[in-house]
Structure formats: structure tokens, C-alpha cells
Design an enzyme around this catalytic site. Sequence first.
Site, PDB file in Angstrom:
ATOM      1  N   VAL A 113       0.848  -1.194   0.000  1.00  0.00           N
ATOM      2  CA  VAL A 113       0.000   0.000   0.000  1.00  0.00           C
ATOM      3  C   VAL A 113       0.884   1.245   0.000  1.00  0.00           C
ATOM      4  CG1 VAL A 113      -0.278  -0.192   2.513  1.00  0.00           C
ATOM      5  CG2 VAL A 113      -1.836   1.254   1.197  1.00  0.00           C
ATOM      6  N   GLU A 114       0.697   2.063  -1.035  1.00  0.00           N
ATOM      7  CA  GLU A 114       1.555   3.227  -1.217  1.00  0.00           C
ATOM      8  C   GLU A 114       0.791   4.532  -1.393  1.00  0.00           C
ATOM      9  OE1 GLU A 114       4.384   2.400  -4.352  1.00  0.00           O
ATOM     10  OE2 GLU A 114       4.397   0.264  -3.878  1.00  0.00           O
ATOM     11  N   LYS A 115      -0.525   4.433  -1.702  1.00  0.00           N
ATOM     12  CA  LYS A 115      -1.324   5.635  -1.918  1.00  0.00           C
ATOM     13  C   LYS A 115      -2.652   5.541  -1.159  1.00  0.00           C
ATOM     14  CE  LYS A 115       0.537   6.581  -6.530  1.00  0.00           C
ATOM     15  NZ  LYS A 115       0.203   6.778  -7.968  1.00  0.00           N
TER      16      LYS A 115
END
Length: 272
Positions: free
Chosen positions: A159-161
Site C-alpha cells: 500500500v503506497e497511496k
Amino acid sequence: MTKKHIHTHHYFFHKRPSRAFMLGALIVTIIYVFLFYYFFVGPSSFRWKAIFSDVHYPDGYTIHGIDISHYQGKIDWDVLKENAEINNTPLRFIMVKATEGSNRLDERFEDNFKQALENGFIRGAYHFWSTKTSARQQANFFIKNVQLEEGDLPPVLDVEKKGDKVNVKEFRENIKTWLDIVEDHYDVAPIIYTSYKFKVDYLYGEEFDRYPYWIAHYYVDTLQYKGEWKFWQHTDAGRLPGIKGYVDFDVYNGSYYDLRKLTIGSREAYSD
């Protein structure tokens, strides 16, 4: 006005615009170079250094791994196995991209996941979080496509955004939904992959601190994240025989024995 004065006057007005243009162009070029360096090269100069020089290996870690997806293309697993060393130590684990969102299966997943096991590496599978579909749809899609076995690492959520359409509270609830569904299915607490800043900004608190973390932080001597973590992705500019182009390098925060204890089927891998 004499002919001499007329000639001088004519010369001045023809030459001065040319000199002014050159001076203006020079000033614009200097400003452009400065702004380009300030906004693009400066903040990522460490990355340029990493790409065009030898990769820096963090001190104090002996358990190395990589993470792969279709971006690495078709891997020559025979060559990789014969040269499976990073910083003169064996390559121990491989994280493989499996799914993204609710309908994208990585085109190399099945082969990469199978080959990782057959060539003697501890393997893991990760899901890339999408801001466009529901947590439940994404969790079910991952479960549908990924069959984990004893000896595999727990499932991973990348999860990056956060996305612009949800607030922080909704986002945290969505992430927790994915984690709960996946944990219920595999009976093991998932690993969360994220950057150290994203972890601090959004995945704080006891409800998220119970998960093992895989933190991305490139080209630094030490990981700035101060909490507990299991894996550190320290560069995206690694090179290994058998893999075309660059590949991410990771380290495990512990011994090989500890890494084995984290895998599915071991006591440590299961949640309380």
C-alpha cells in the site's frame, strides 16, 4: 549627421539586440539548469548515484532478498540460482507480485512463484493496493489467485497511496478490511509493505502495529522508521545475473532462523 555617425548608429542598433538576446538566453539557461537541479536532480541525487555506481548495502544485515514482477520480464532461473548472492551472501527470499486491484493478475506471477520455490528460495506473494476498487473485492481477488503453502511467507499488502476520494478514517478502515479478510483465510497475519513516511502518516496505532512490516526507504545508511520492522527494501537499482534490468534489493531484520520462523506453518507466523 556624417556618414561615420550614421554607420555607427546603424551598427549599434543591429548588434545590441543580438547581444541582448544572447545574454537573455544565457540567463534563462542558468535559471533552467538551477531549477532542474533543485527540483529534480537534487532531491534524487542519491538515486542517480545508486544507478551509476555500485549499490550500497546496509551494514549489519546478512539475510538478503529481492522482489519481482512482470517488470523484470522472463527471468533465467538457472543463471539466477547459480549466481544467487548479494553482497557475498546467499539470496534467501523472493517476494513475487501476484495481484493488483480487483482484476489484474501479474502476467509473470504463476511462473515466478513456482520457480522461486523450485529453486530453493523462501517465497512470498504480494497484492498491490488500488484506490479504485473496494477492499473486499481486492482481498477476494488475491485469495482466488494465490495458494500459499507451508514454508511460504505470509501474504503481503503493498500500500503506497491513500487516494483523494477517501479521508484518513475511511482509508484506514478499508486497509483493515483487506487485512482481516486475508488473515481469516490464510490464518496468518499479513505483512504490510509501505514507505516509512506512509506508515507514520496513515498506518499508526495499535491496530496496525500488530502486523509485520516491510519498509521501503532507498539509498540511506539506516532505516529512519523507528518502529518494529521485518524487511527493508533499500534500493530499486540492484543487479543480478539472470534478471534483465534493475531489481529491488531487500534485507531481513534478523537471522535466517528467524526468517524461517516467520513462514506459514511456524508458530511465530500465526496471529494471537
